[in-house]
Write a protein that holds these residues in place. Sequence first.
Motif, PDB file in Angstrom:
ATOM      1  N   GLY A  55       0.808  -1.213   0.000  1.00 35.53           N
ATOM      2  CA  GLY A  55       0.000   0.000   0.000  1.00 35.53           C
ATOM      3  C   GLY A  55       0.840   1.260   0.000  1.00 35.53           C
ATOM      4  O   GLY A  55       2.029   1.234   0.318  1.00 35.53           O
ATOM      5  N   THR A  56       0.200   2.361  -0.376  1.00 40.87           N
ATOM      6  CA  THR A  56       0.884   3.651  -0.456  1.00 40.87           C
ATOM      7  C   THR A  56       0.086   4.683   0.330  1.00 40.87           C
ATOM      8  O   THR A  56      -1.134   4.746   0.209  1.00 40.87           O
ATOM      9  CB  THR A  56       0.993   4.106  -1.931  1.00 40.87           C
ATOM     10  OG1 THR A  56       1.654   3.092  -2.684  1.00 40.87           O
ATOM     11  CG2 THR A  56       1.756   5.418  -2.053  1.00 40.87           C
ATOM     12  N   ALA A  57       0.781   5.486   1.151  1.00 43.98           N
ATOM     13  CA  ALA A  57       0.127   6.590   1.864  1.00 43.98           C
ATOM     14  C   ALA A  57       0.062   7.767   0.894  1.00 43.98           C
ATOM     15  O   ALA A  57       0.913   8.666   0.915  1.00 43.98           O
ATOM     16  CB  ALA A  57       0.904   6.944   3.124  1.00 43.98           C
ATOM     17  N   ASP A  58      -0.948   7.734   0.022  1.00 39.85           N
ATOM     18  CA  ASP A  58      -0.999   8.696  -1.090  1.00 39.85           C
ATOM     19  C   ASP A  58      -1.137  10.138  -0.624  1.00 39.85           C
ATOM     20  O   ASP A  58      -0.590  11.049  -1.258  1.00 39.85           O
ATOM     21  CB  ASP A  58      -2.139   8.335  -2.035  1.00 39.85           C
ATOM     22  CG  ASP A  58      -1.871   7.032  -2.776  1.00 39.85           C
ATOM     23  OD1 ASP A  58      -0.960   7.017  -3.607  1.00 39.85           O
ATOM     24  OD2 ASP A  58      -2.559   6.041  -2.486  1.00 39.85           O
ATOM     25  N   ASN A  59      -1.857  10.378   0.469  1.00 44.13           N
ATOM     26  CA  ASN A  59      -1.999  11.759   0.951  1.00 44.13           C
ATOM     27  C   ASN A  59      -0.644  12.360   1.285  1.00 44.13           C
ATOM     28  O   ASN A  59      -0.355  13.520   0.961  1.00 44.13           O
ATOM     29  CB  ASN A  59      -2.911  11.802   2.180  1.00 44.13           C
ATOM     30  CG  ASN A  59      -4.379  11.608   1.815  1.00 44.13           C
ATOM     31  OD1 ASN A  59      -4.738  11.659   0.650  1.00 44.13           O
ATOM     32  ND2 ASN A  59      -5.211  11.372   2.814  1.00 44.13           N
ATOM     33  N   THR A  60       0.202  11.568   1.956  1.00 43.83           N
ATOM     34  CA  THR A  60       1.548  12.036   2.303  1.00 43.83           C
ATOM     35  C   THR A  60       2.376  12.249   1.042  1.00 43.83           C
ATOM     36  O   THR A  60       3.069  13.273   0.894  1.00 43.83           O
ATOM     37  CB  THR A  60       2.247  11.020   3.223  1.00 43.83           C
ATOM     38  OG1 THR A  60       1.473  10.855   4.408  1.00 43.83           O
ATOM     39  CG2 THR A  60       3.648  11.485   3.597  1.00 43.83           C
ATOM     40  N   LEU A  61       2.342  11.291   0.143  1.00 38.08           N
ATOM     41  CA  LEU A  61       3.108  11.378  -1.105  1.00 38.08           C
ATOM     42  C   LEU A  61       2.704  12.621  -1.896  1.00 38.08           C
ATOM     43  O   LEU A  61       3.569  13.402  -2.342  1.00 38.08           O
ATOM     44  CB  LEU A  61       2.865  10.101  -1.918  1.00 38.08           C
ATOM     45  CG  LEU A  61       3.532   9.989  -3.290  1.00 38.08           C
ATOM     46  CD1 LEU A  61       5.037  10.148  -3.187  1.00 38.08           C
ATOM     47  CD2 LEU A  61       3.170   8.651  -3.940  1.00 38.08           C
ATOM     48  N   ILE A  62       1.414  12.832  -2.065  1.00 41.21           N
ATOM     49  CA  ILE A  62       0.922  13.996  -2.811  1.00 41.21           C
ATOM     50  C   ILE A  62       1.329  15.294  -2.117  1.00 41.21           C
ATOM     51  O   ILE A  62       1.832  16.228  -2.758  1.00 41.21           O
ATOM     52  CB  ILE A  62      -0.616  13.930  -2.959  1.00 41.21           C
ATOM     53  CG1 ILE A  62      -1.012  12.794  -3.900  1.00 41.21           C
ATOM     54  CG2 ILE A  62      -1.181  15.271  -3.461  1.00 41.21           C
ATOM     55  CD1 ILE A  62      -2.497  12.474  -3.897  1.00 41.21           C
ATOM     56  N   ARG A  63       1.106  15.354  -0.802  1.00 43.48           N
ATOM     57  CA  ARG A  63       1.379  16.591  -0.063  1.00 43.48           C
ATOM     58  C   ARG A  63       2.851  17.019  -0.213  1.00 43.48           C
ATOM     59  O   ARG A  63       3.146  18.200  -0.458  1.00 43.48           O
ATOM     60  CB  ARG A  63       1.039  16.383   1.406  1.00 43.48           C
ATOM     61  CG  ARG A  63       1.206  17.633   2.258  1.00 43.48           C
ATOM     62  CD  ARG A  63       0.645  17.431   3.648  1.00 43.48           C
ATOM     63  NE  ARG A  63       1.275  16.321   4.359  1.00 43.48           N
ATOM     64  CZ  ARG A  63       0.657  15.177   4.675  1.00 43.48           C
ATOM     65  NH1 ARG A  63      -0.612  14.987   4.354  1.00 43.48           N
ATOM     66  NH2 ARG A  63       1.302  14.224   5.312  1.00 43.48           N
ATOM     67  N   ILE A  64       3.766  16.075  -0.080  1.00 40.77           N
ATOM     68  CA  ILE A  64       5.193  16.426  -0.139  1.00 40.77           C
ATOM     69  C   ILE A  64       5.605  16.772  -1.565  1.00 40.77           C
ATOM     70  O   ILE A  64       6.317  17.759  -1.796  1.00 40.77           O
ATOM     71  CB  ILE A  64       6.054  15.284   0.424  1.00 40.77           C
ATOM     72  CG1 ILE A  64       5.741  15.075   1.910  1.00 40.77           C
ATOM     73  CG2 ILE A  64       7.542  15.592   0.241  1.00 40.77           C
ATOM     74  CD1 ILE A  64       6.411  13.858   2.525  1.00 40.77           C
ATOM     75  N   MET A  65       5.175  15.979  -2.536  1.00 40.62           N
ATOM     76  CA  MET A  65       5.563  16.247  -3.926  1.00 40.62           C
ATOM     77  C   MET A  65       5.036  17.602  -4.395  1.00 40.62           C
ATOM     78  O   MET A  65       5.726  18.327  -5.121  1.00 40.62           O
ATOM     79  CB  MET A  65       5.058  15.124  -4.839  1.00 40.62           C
ATOM     80  CG  MET A  65       5.657  13.760  -4.545  1.00 40.62           C
ATOM     81  SD  MET A  65       7.465  13.681  -4.661  1.00 40.62           S
ATOM     82  CE  MET A  65       7.708  13.886  -6.426  1.00 40.62           C
ATOM     83  N   VAL A  66       3.826  17.962  -3.960  1.00 37.80           N
ATOM     84  CA  VAL A  66       3.262  19.269  -4.324  1.00 37.80           C
ATOM     85  C   VAL A  66       4.005  20.390  -3.605  1.00 37.80           C
ATOM     86  O   VAL A  66       4.430  21.374  -4.227  1.00 37.80           O
ATOM     87  CB  VAL A  66       1.753  19.316  -3.981  1.00 37.80           C
ATOM     88  CG1 VAL A  66       1.219  20.748  -4.069  1.00 37.80           C
ATOM     89  CG2 VAL A  66       0.965  18.399  -4.902  1.00 37.80           C
ATOM     90  N   SER A  67       4.184  20.261  -2.303  1.00 32.18           N
ATOM     91  CA  SER A  67       4.688  21.386  -1.500  1.00 32.18           C
ATOM     92  C   SER A  67       6.181  21.644  -1.675  1.00 32.18           C
ATOM     93  O   SER A  67       6.645  22.756  -1.457  1.00 32.18           O
ATOM     94  CB  SER A  67       4.376  21.157  -0.019  1.00 32.18           C
ATOM     95  OG  SER A  67       5.094  20.041   0.479  1.00 32.18           O
ATOM     96  N   ARG A  68       6.957  20.627  -2.093  1.00 33.64           N
ATOM     97  CA  ARG A  68       8.413  20.824  -2.194  1.00 33.64           C
ATOM     98  C   ARG A  68       8.906  20.965  -3.636  1.00 33.64           C
ATOM     99  O   ARG A  68      10.111  21.180  -3.851  1.00 33.64           O
ATOM    100  CB  ARG A  68       9.158  19.667  -1.526  1.00 33.64           C
ATOM    101  CG  ARG A  68       8.713  19.323  -0.123  1.00 33.64           C
ATOM    102  CD  ARG A  68       8.567  20.506   0.809  1.00 33.64           C
ATOM    103  NE  ARG A  68       9.814  21.168   1.143  1.00 33.64           N
ATOM    104  CZ  ARG A  68       9.907  22.156   2.023  1.00 33.64           C
ATOM    105  NH1 ARG A  68       8.810  22.617   2.620  1.00 33.64           N
ATOM    106  NH2 ARG A  68      11.077  22.715   2.273  1.00 33.64           N
ATOM    107  N   SER A  69       8.004  20.846  -4.611  1.00 32.67           N
ATOM    108  CA  SER A  69       8.441  20.825  -6.011  1.00 32.67           C
ATOM    109  C   SER A  69       9.125  22.120  -6.451  1.00 32.67           C
ATOM    110  O   SER A  69       9.950  22.098  -7.368  1.00 32.67           O
ATOM    111  CB  SER A  69       7.253  20.529  -6.930  1.00 32.67           C
ATOM    112  OG  SER A  69       6.236  21.501  -6.763  1.00 32.67           O
ATOM    113  N   GLU A  70       8.816  23.244  -5.799  1.00 31.35           N
ATOM    114  CA  GLU A  70       9.452  24.514  -6.172  1.00 31.35           C
ATOM    115  C   GLU A  70      10.437  24.997  -5.113  1.00 31.35           C
ATOM    116  O   GLU A  70      10.912  26.133  -5.181  1.00 31.35           O
ATOM    117  CB  GLU A  70       8.376  25.584  -6.411  1.00 31.35           C
ATOM    118  CG  GLU A  70       7.488  25.271  -7.599  1.00 31.35           C
ATOM    119  CD  GLU A  70       6.478  26.378  -7.898  1.00 31.35           C
ATOM    120  OE1 GLU A  70       6.859  27.559  -7.822  1.00 31.35           O
ATOM    121  OE2 GLU A  70       5.323  26.049  -8.202  1.00 31.35           O
ATOM    122  N   ILE A  71      10.750  24.114  -4.148  1.00 25.54           N
ATOM    123  CA  ILE A  71      11.631  24.545  -3.047  1.00 25.54           C
ATOM    124  C   ILE A  71      12.933  23.745  -3.010  1.00 25.54           C
ATOM    125  O   ILE A  71      14.010  24.302  -3.202  1.00 25.54           O
ATOM    126  CB  ILE A  71      10.890  24.433  -1.693  1.00 25.54           C
ATOM    127  CG1 ILE A  71       9.638  25.318  -1.698  1.00 25.54           C
ATOM    128  CG2 ILE A  71      11.821  24.825  -0.534  1.00 25.54           C
ATOM    129  CD1 ILE A  71       8.766  25.169  -0.470  1.00 25.54           C
TER     130      ILE A  71
END
Length: 672
Positions: free
Chosen positions: A271-287
């Motif tokens: 299984g994948t914790a998709d909420n965590t994966l999405i949140r980090i990939m979105v929030s750090r993509s420009e940082i």
Amino acid sequence: MVGCLFAEIGVEFRGTIADQPDFDAGSDAEALYNAMKGFGSDKEAILELITSRSNAQRQEIRAAYKSQYGKDLIDDLKYELTGKFERLIVGLMRPPAYHDAKEIKDAIKGAGTDEKCLIEILTSRTNEQIHNLVAAYKDAYGRDLEEDVIGDTSGHFKKMLIVLLQGTREEDDVVSEDLVEQDAQDLYDAGEAQWGTDEAKFIMLLGNRSVTHLQLVFDEYQKIAENSIEDSIKSELSGDFERLMLAVVQCIRSKPMYFAKRLYKSMKGLGTADNTLIRIMVSRSEIDMLDIRECFRLRYEKSLYNMIQDDTSGEYKRTLLNLCGGDDDIAGEFFPEAAQIAYKMWEISAMTKVQLRGTVRPYQNFDPASDAQALRKAMKGFGTDEDTIIDIVTHRSNAQRQEIRQTFKSLLGRELMADLKSELSKNLERLILGLMMTPAEFDAKMMKKAMEGAGTDEHSLIEILVTRSNQEIQEMCSAYQNAYKKSLEDAIVSDTSGQFKRILISLAQGAREEGPVDMARALEDAQVSVLADACNADSGDMEDKFMSILCTRSFPHLRRVFQEFVRCSNKDFEQIIKKEMSGDFKNAMFAIVRSVKNQPSYFADRLYKAMKGLGTDDRALIRIMVSRSEIDLFNIRKEFKETHDATLHEFIQGDTSGDYRKTLLIICGGED
């Protein structure tokens, strides 16, 4: 050189998503409208456009879309898309503060609270980001974020969250040099130096001092406590408050490494914790996604790109891979951030004097005669009283068990081991007999088992010979000779070959150097290793040089060698081994480096592999639980939980059964 690279951190852009040149918000709005017009939607066009625009540009597109079509772009995307792909695309379309606000709102609404989401966001955001988040939350939901957090959390966990919500941490250029030593001493006095813990002191210092200041405080703390601040937090605090404070420390040390760990935990296992994966990939993509990628590779010997590729599918996967921005498995040298972290990791490892703790201790009111009689009674007559056997054997130290063996023979004229073998069966028998042997006898038996029969268990040979002290190896060799009338070295020679055989023979001498670090020699060894890496056209020569250093130098010395290797080459020893070596030789070298870096972590990983997936490697499980129960099993438990986001107790509970499980859980010693 790493020394030069370190100074560059923070200067260049470290994200993977940047402004699109020749940007036209109106044209993009029209392209998205057309992609969603009619029957079905062109998901490929949507994801390619949105992942190639910065967040600021996406806000312009959203405004242009509303102006041109009188509709809200996010509402249309929600209508056209579904599932994880929808959540990811919509997350990218929100301004960062509103995305954080939505995540926090989702974390505290309903019956349960997603504490890990609260921890991740509030420990990793800057003061400005926190202020924007609080304002966005008020604007979006008409509620006060602080009041909602107060209503949904409690205790010291709540207090620290409220401190972080103020967004008043001193800025990074604020370093009070005269307070560094005092703060370190205050933290030590608040925890390690007293019974109980002064949580308020931890909250005040870790919640308010600047990142740069706290990095210096942590270094000073290491000198005072001879222990890392993380280890102290693990031993002094518990529950959500412990997890929160560890996250604060990890973000102070390196936000990219913190996020790399969070991403790994979101995808490993079933299984994948998709909420965590999405949140980090979105929030750090420009940082700092580039640095997160490199930290991921540094820690897990696998690229973030490949893990996403293996763990996700469809448009969701393609969008995540676009945000990730590239595959680092083909990369050679560290990015600056990762080089600095690798150097610091080895420095911390070299400075730390870990207090190793077992889970099995000597029994207070020990009476070998009484225990011998009770064991005899448990095995006498029809049936066997397994509960009594398990209770006695697991609550006595190994030295006490040897006294019981002797007393059993002198009082009853019987061999306890033979009686246990006849009364017990399968894994319970192997586990109880393993506990009753001396450590040297047990290791000798495990070495014999690893080499007998058709195949060889190379991982067992490596694990035992890499992790035992000189004295333990010498005692094991004597026990092997006594039990099997053959030297261990002869057995290794007849069962293995090539460079792998040479490594095992070298380790089996039990002649690893001991004593303090020789810094000049450590630098020389690091430079020799760099030269070996440079001349990897002759892999045999490189392997010889690596072996001569890794198999003979003391662990403290090797920590400094690996640290200096990063400085000299801007590479990590583990990556060189993974890239340039193969087979059992590579596995042995890798095990040495992992053990030098953090031996309890190495064992935690071995236990995880013994129980994950279908089937259980009971031999490995028994071997580690028995051999480490009086040495460092408590530390192994902590590392297991830290790395795998589940407790060793939970894994054993779910993977074993009956009296075998009961015995293992007693040895495990706690649920963490």
